[in-house]
Structure formats: structure tokens, C-alpha cells
Design an enzyme around this catalytic site. Sequence first.
Site, PDB file in Angstrom:
ATOM      1  CD  GLN A 134      44.108  37.212  34.070  1.00 35.16           C
ATOM      2  OE1 GLN A 134      43.933  36.166  34.691  1.00 35.16           O
ATOM      3  NE2 GLN A 134      43.281  38.248  34.148  1.00 35.16           N
ATOM      4  CB  CYS A 140      40.742  35.199  35.090  1.00 36.96           C
ATOM      5  SG  CYS A 140      39.225  36.040  35.579  1.00 36.96           S
ATOM      6  CG  HIS A 292      41.101  35.858  39.642  1.00 35.44           C
ATOM      7  ND1 HIS A 292      41.349  36.256  38.349  1.00 35.44           N
ATOM      8  CD2 HIS A 292      42.167  35.074  40.000  1.00 35.44           C
ATOM      9  CE1 HIS A 292      42.515  35.768  37.957  1.00 35.44           C
ATOM     10  NE2 HIS A 292      43.021  35.040  38.932  1.00 35.44           N
ATOM     11  CG  ASN A 313      46.154  33.131  39.645  1.00 38.97           C
ATOM     12  OD1 ASN A 313      45.199  33.326  38.898  1.00 38.97           O
ATOM     13  ND2 ASN A 313      46.537  34.024  40.534  1.00 38.97           N
TER      14      ASN A 313
END
Length: 383
Positions: A134, A140, A292, A313
Site C-alpha cells: 500500500q 489498507c 489496520h 498483509n
Amino acid sequence: MKTICVLLLGAILAVEANYRNVKFSDPHQEFKDFKIKFGKSYKSWDEETERFSAFQDNLKKIEKHNSENRSWIMGITKFADLTRDEFIQTHLQGYKPLGVAKPSVARKNNINIADLPESVDWREKGVVTPVRDQGMCGSCWAFSSASLISSYAKINDMSHDLVEVSPQHLVSCAPNPLKCGGTGGCMGSVEPLAFTYASLFGVVTEEEYPYTSGDPWGAGDDEICKFDATKTDVTAMTMGFETLPHNDMEAAMEHLANVGPLSSAVAASDWGLYFGGVFDGCPYDENIEVNHAVALIGYGTDPAEGDYWLIKNSWGDMWGDGFMEGAGGFIKLKRNSSPMCGTNNTPLSGNGCVDGGVTSQHVCGTCAVLFDNSYPIGTTYMK
């Protein structure tokens, strides 16, 4: 093949053992190597001096942590030139959970964990897109949403190729009028708004709408929507979203085993130097700030470190579990048989809708992984 796998495992364990005993005798050389490896450059000598100071502090933190024989190891990741506060400010301001109630799925009765598979990894089914980065953008929420839309479109049509839908489309075009999780784009939003947008307008592919907002010099890309619904055929659409019951481990495991991945809200402030193993570094007796969004793609058991949740992630593949084997970007969070809980005391410091009125949130699981899990429904390919 079995011999190769055994040799590879031995090599991985040897590297991990070396890292547990690592001593950084020459911080200046380590910093030079770090800058080359991660392509780091600084605008001035003062900035380089400041980054080196943070880097040295992190080296000491890595040495101390790894000498304690914990279930996970720290290492020199691309965030090693940032202080903890700087890491939070630059990479964890893009997910803020809704400060109002969201629709929930009724929990299925009589879920028996013993009846579920011992491990689940949706990568093995070919429905998880590659790890992305990102960058310097609080997007995110868009990466988590795009990953889930791609996965469910594939799950619902296994004859179709897995297609990566565009996070940039969501970053630039999904509105956030009530300022839930920020003001939208790189300044934060929430996955349900992305799933809802995809139900109204659909989403195009990464190739059709490439990601540019992660570039610190690409400011403004997140504020300009270049998608025209009247002229563009989209690749995937949803029918909206559903949310699992909050803080329900059985519901999360059952969904992962029988339905698909989940978009999960997590507290990731201490993930910056994570290098592998089963992470247990989110204390329950301190403020657990959910900040997050990630893709929860499975669960399993490490023979040495115990049960874990498997997470994809959006910080690139040169971070996290798998980094040492050339396939990073993931993290394993400790999965307790009886989930432990704590409190997010700062939901209004950017962690909720404006005027939401929420002052605290009860969150469970390591790093609040069980607190807020959602997924798109009725997801289909349109071409």
C-alpha cells in the site's frame, strides 16, 4: 521431493536460529546494507542522521527480543529506520472500525471446532491474489477489500481465472460521506463502504486502474476518480457485505473452513519488525488500538509455537512471515483456545465515524483479530 523439502526446512530453521542469536557489531555497515536492500535514500544529511538513530535503536530492540526465545522473531524489515510512533503515523492510519453498529450474520448454532479441519490456507485453493504494498497511503481498507472481492469471485466461479481487482479504483472512487474511519482515500475508510460501492458500480482490474497512491510523490491520486460507470465494463460486482458476530472465535474458524477468507480489523502498531514465527506481541492490559485492515486467509498450528491465525498483509513481500524464503507478506497471530480480550480505549481518536459516540470497544483475540470481520456477498465476475 521429500528430501528437498526436508533440506529446505532445515535451511529455514538454521536462518531463524542465526537470527535468534544475531549480534549487530557494525551498525553503520548494517545501515548501508539496509539502504541498498530496500532502496532507501534521504533528502538531507540531517534526515539520514535521524533515520540512522532510529535504525540503531531498532537493532538493539531486535537483539534483545530475539535473545528472549519468544515464539516469533524480529528482523531488519523496510520499516527499520522508523520509530514505533513514526511507523504508526505513516502506515497505520488507514483503518478505523465503524463507530456504529453494523449488520451481523446470525451465528450458526452448535459449531464444534473439533469437526473443523486442523488447518486452512486459502492460498492452497488458488483463490488468494499476490501480496501488494500500500506504500505511503492509508489504503489498507481498499487492499483488504480488493483481496476479498477477488477471492470470492473466484470461489463462486472456480472455472474463471483468478483476477486481481483494483485497490486504486476503491481508493479514488468509493465515497465516505459520514467520515467513517477517516475522510476517504489515503486518509482512511472501512471495507463495508468498499463492498457497498462494488455492489453499486462494480470494480475494474488492477491492469485497468493501476495503483499509484502509494507513491509519496503521487499526492492527489486518491482524490481523483478516473472511473466512468457509463463507459466502462467492470470485472466484478458484489451484492453487499455481511459481518460475523464480533469476538466470536468459533464463527471465524467455521467461516474460514467452509466459506472463505475474511477482511479483519487488527491492532498492528507492533508489527513493524515482525520477521517470522507466531506473533503474540499485543498485550491485553494496555490500550488495543485497532488501526489496520488485513485479509484473514486461514489458521493452523506450528509444531513448536502452537496455534495461529494466518493473515495476508499489504506491506509488500519484503516483510513478515515467508520473507526469508522469498515469499513474505504474511503474519501468523497466536490463536488461543480460549480467546483473551481487552479494550480499545481510543475509538474516537480517528477510530470511528464522526459523531459516532463510541468511547471504547471490547476486542478479543491476539491484536483484536476477532473483533471485526466482514466479507462480500454475492460476488461475481462480470466478464
